[in-house]
Design a protein around this motif. Structure first.
Motif, PDB file in Angstrom:
ATOM      1  N   GLY A 183     -13.222  -8.864 -23.412  1.00 18.20           N
ATOM      2  CA  GLY A 183     -14.304  -8.762 -22.451  1.00 18.20           C
ATOM      3  C   GLY A 183     -14.056  -9.544 -21.169  1.00 18.20           C
ATOM      4  O   GLY A 183     -14.722  -9.314 -20.162  1.00 18.20           O
ATOM      5  N   ARG A 184     -13.110 -10.461 -21.201  1.00 18.33           N
ATOM      6  CA  ARG A 184     -12.773 -11.255 -20.007  1.00 18.33           C
ATOM      7  C   ARG A 184     -11.746 -10.565 -19.122  1.00 18.33           C
ATOM      8  O   ARG A 184     -11.459 -11.013 -18.024  1.00 18.33           O
ATOM      9  N   LEU A 185     -11.173  -9.459 -19.616  1.00 17.28           N
ATOM     10  CA  LEU A 185     -10.077  -8.805 -18.912  1.00 17.28           C
ATOM     11  C   LEU A 185     -10.448  -7.381 -18.531  1.00 17.28           C
ATOM     12  O   LEU A 185     -10.972  -6.625 -19.352  1.00 17.28           O
ATOM     13  N   THR A 186     -10.180  -7.023 -17.289  1.00 17.64           N
ATOM     14  CA  THR A 186     -10.342  -5.645 -16.837  1.00 17.64           C
ATOM     15  C   THR A 186      -9.020  -5.171 -16.270  1.00 17.64           C
ATOM     16  O   THR A 186      -8.146  -5.986 -15.943  1.00 17.64           O
ATOM     17  N   THR A 187      -8.881  -3.867 -16.168  1.00 19.04           N
ATOM     18  CA  THR A 187      -7.651  -3.309 -15.599  1.00 19.04           C
ATOM     19  C   THR A 187      -7.998  -2.375 -14.455  1.00 19.04           C
ATOM     20  O   THR A 187      -9.086  -1.803 -14.404  1.00 19.04           O
ATOM     21  N   VAL A 188      -7.055  -2.249 -13.550  1.00 22.19           N
ATOM     22  CA  VAL A 188      -7.167  -1.301 -12.439  1.00 22.19           C
ATOM     23  C   VAL A 188      -5.751  -0.832 -12.105  1.00 22.19           C
ATOM     24  O   VAL A 188      -4.794  -1.602 -12.220  1.00 22.19           O
ATOM     25  N   SER A 189      -5.637   0.435 -11.739  1.00 22.65           N
ATOM     26  CA  SER A 189      -4.338   0.962 -11.335  1.00 22.65           C
ATOM     27  C   SER A 189      -4.362   1.301  -9.858  1.00 22.65           C
ATOM     28  O   SER A 189      -5.280   1.955  -9.373  1.00 22.65           O
ATOM     29  N   TYR A 190      -3.343   0.850  -9.168  1.00 20.68           N
ATOM     30  CA  TYR A 190      -3.178   1.201  -7.765  1.00 20.68           C
ATOM     31  C   TYR A 190      -2.036   2.192  -7.575  1.00 20.68           C
ATOM     32  O   TYR A 190      -1.756   2.610  -6.455  1.00 20.68           O
ATOM     33  N   GLY A 191      -1.355   2.543  -8.661  1.00 15.06           N
ATOM     34  CA  GLY A 191      -0.249   3.483  -8.558  1.00 15.06           C
ATOM     35  C   GLY A 191       0.770   3.004  -7.550  1.00 15.06           C
ATOM     36  O   GLY A 191       1.208   1.859  -7.581  1.00 15.06           O
ATOM     37  N   LYS A 192       1.105   3.889  -6.614  1.00 15.31           N
ATOM     38  CA  LYS A 192       2.080   3.521  -5.583  1.00 15.31           C
ATOM     39  C   LYS A 192       1.413   3.126  -4.269  1.00 15.31           C
ATOM     40  O   LYS A 192       2.079   2.952  -3.257  1.00 15.31           O
ATOM     41  N   GLU A 193       0.086   2.944  -4.284  1.00 19.51           N
ATOM     42  CA  GLU A 193      -0.673   2.721  -3.056  1.00 19.51           C
ATOM     43  C   GLU A 193      -0.549   1.319  -2.460  1.00 19.51           C
ATOM     44  O   GLU A 193      -0.862   1.127  -1.297  1.00 19.51           O
ATOM     45  N   ARG A 194      -0.137   0.338  -3.221  1.00 12.63           N
ATOM     46  CA  ARG A 194      -0.046  -1.043  -2.720  1.00 12.63           C
ATOM     47  C   ARG A 194       1.336  -1.652  -2.996  1.00 12.63           C
ATOM     48  O   ARG A 194       1.462  -2.583  -3.790  1.00 12.63           O
ATOM     49  N   PRO A 195       2.353  -1.163  -2.334  1.00 16.25           N
ATOM     50  CA  PRO A 195       3.689  -1.732  -2.563  1.00 16.25           C
ATOM     51  C   PRO A 195       3.809  -3.144  -1.992  1.00 16.25           C
ATOM     52  O   PRO A 195       3.184  -3.463  -0.986  1.00 16.25           O
ATOM     53  N   VAL A 196       4.595  -3.981  -2.637  1.00 11.32           N
ATOM     54  CA  VAL A 196       4.889  -5.305  -2.077  1.00 11.32           C
ATOM     55  C   VAL A 196       6.199  -5.277  -1.310  1.00 11.32           C
ATOM     56  O   VAL A 196       6.449  -6.137  -0.480  1.00 11.32           O
ATOM     57  N   ALA A 197       7.031  -4.302  -1.621  1.00  6.86           N
ATOM     58  CA  ALA A 197       8.314  -4.162  -0.934  1.00  6.86           C
ATOM     59  C   ALA A 197       8.381  -2.759  -0.343  1.00  6.86           C
ATOM     60  O   ALA A 197       8.226  -1.770  -1.057  1.00  6.86           O
ATOM     61  N   LEU A 198       8.595  -2.706   0.961  1.00  9.14           N
ATOM     62  CA  LEU A 198       8.742  -1.405   1.616  1.00  9.14           C
ATOM     63  C   LEU A 198      10.213  -1.039   1.627  1.00  9.14           C
ATOM     64  O   LEU A 198      11.067  -1.858   1.934  1.00  9.14           O
ATOM     65  N   GLY A 199      10.510   0.167   1.286  1.00  2.87           N
ATOM     66  CA  GLY A 199      11.896   0.610   1.262  1.00  2.87           C
ATOM     67  C   GLY A 199      12.073   1.636   0.167  1.00  2.87           C
ATOM     68  O   GLY A 199      11.327   1.668  -0.813  1.00  2.87           O
ATOM     69  N   SER A 200      13.062   2.456   0.356  1.00  2.44           N
ATOM     70  CA  SER A 200      13.358   3.504  -0.618  1.00  2.44           C
ATOM     71  C   SER A 200      14.695   3.224  -1.264  1.00  2.44           C
ATOM     72  O   SER A 200      15.632   4.011  -1.187  1.00  2.44           O
ATOM     73  N   ASP A 201      14.783   2.063  -1.899  1.00  2.00           N
ATOM     74  CA  ASP A 201      16.007   1.668  -2.593  1.00  2.00           C
ATOM     75  C   ASP A 201      15.622   0.998  -3.911  1.00  2.00           C
ATOM     76  O   ASP A 201      14.464   0.635  -4.120  1.00  2.00           O
TER      77      ASP A 201
END
Length: 180
Positions: free
Chosen positions: A146-164
């Motif tokens: 009950g203390r934990l929830t989940t959420v998915s951002y898929g590919k919408e919030r990358p921390v690294a930009l690049g296609s490698d």
């Protein structure tokens, strides 16, 4: 005879007499100077009072404290198209569980992420599976679900930009964020 009914001169004399009697009464109550004055206060030496201790660093129990305590273990990483918990992930989640158990009133959200490859729908589902896998592992360590929830951002919030591969590897992750 009252002052009201008296002749004006008599009333004036009576008023003056009353005023004089009151003044004499009050003067008898005045304090008299003591025969001997008390000694002057002794000289004091300056005593240095220590400054109040200042808290350095984040507030205990805050998200900043969580991130600082985890030293990079607030995030776990996954292989391509995977959502299984490996040994490195297990160690990070164990550290997270220990911190969360220390603050039983704290709740957390586990964010699931994917790299840019694949469709939006596929990556949202994969991010959800990654977040759920992390949550289930934390629950297996004794945390209340009950203390934990989940959420998915898929590919919408990358921390690294690049296609490698290096960028993709950083984006395939689950991040634990504490909430109040």
């Amino acid at each position: 005879m009252t002052i009201r009914n008296a002749h004006p001169k008599t009333a004036l004399k009576l008023g003056a007499a009353l005023l004089l009697a009151g003044a004499l009464t009050l003067s008898g109550c005045a304090k008299k100077a003591p025969a001997e004055l008390p000694p002057p206060p002794a000289p004091t030496t300056a005593v240095e009072t220590p400054a109040p201790a200042t808290v350095s660093g984040p507030t205990p129990g805050s998200q900043a404290d969580f991130v600082a305590s985890m030293m990079g273990q607030d995030t776990i990483y996954f292989d391509t198209d995977r959502y299984n918990i490996d040994n490195a992930d297990a160690a990070a989640l164990t550290a997270q569980a220990q911190w969360l158990m220390k603050y039983p009133g704290k709740k957390a959200t586990i964010e699931g992420h994917a790299d840019e490859r694949g469709t939006r729908e596929y990556n949202l589902a994969l991010g959800e599976r990654r977040a759920t896998a992390a949550k289930n592992y934390l629950v297996s360590l004794g945390l209340d679900a009950g203390r934990l929830t989940t959420v998915s951002y898929g590919k919408e919030r990358p921390v690294a930009l690049g296609s490698d591969e290096a960028s993709w590897a950083k984006n395939r992750r689950a991040v634990t964020v504490t909430i109040d």
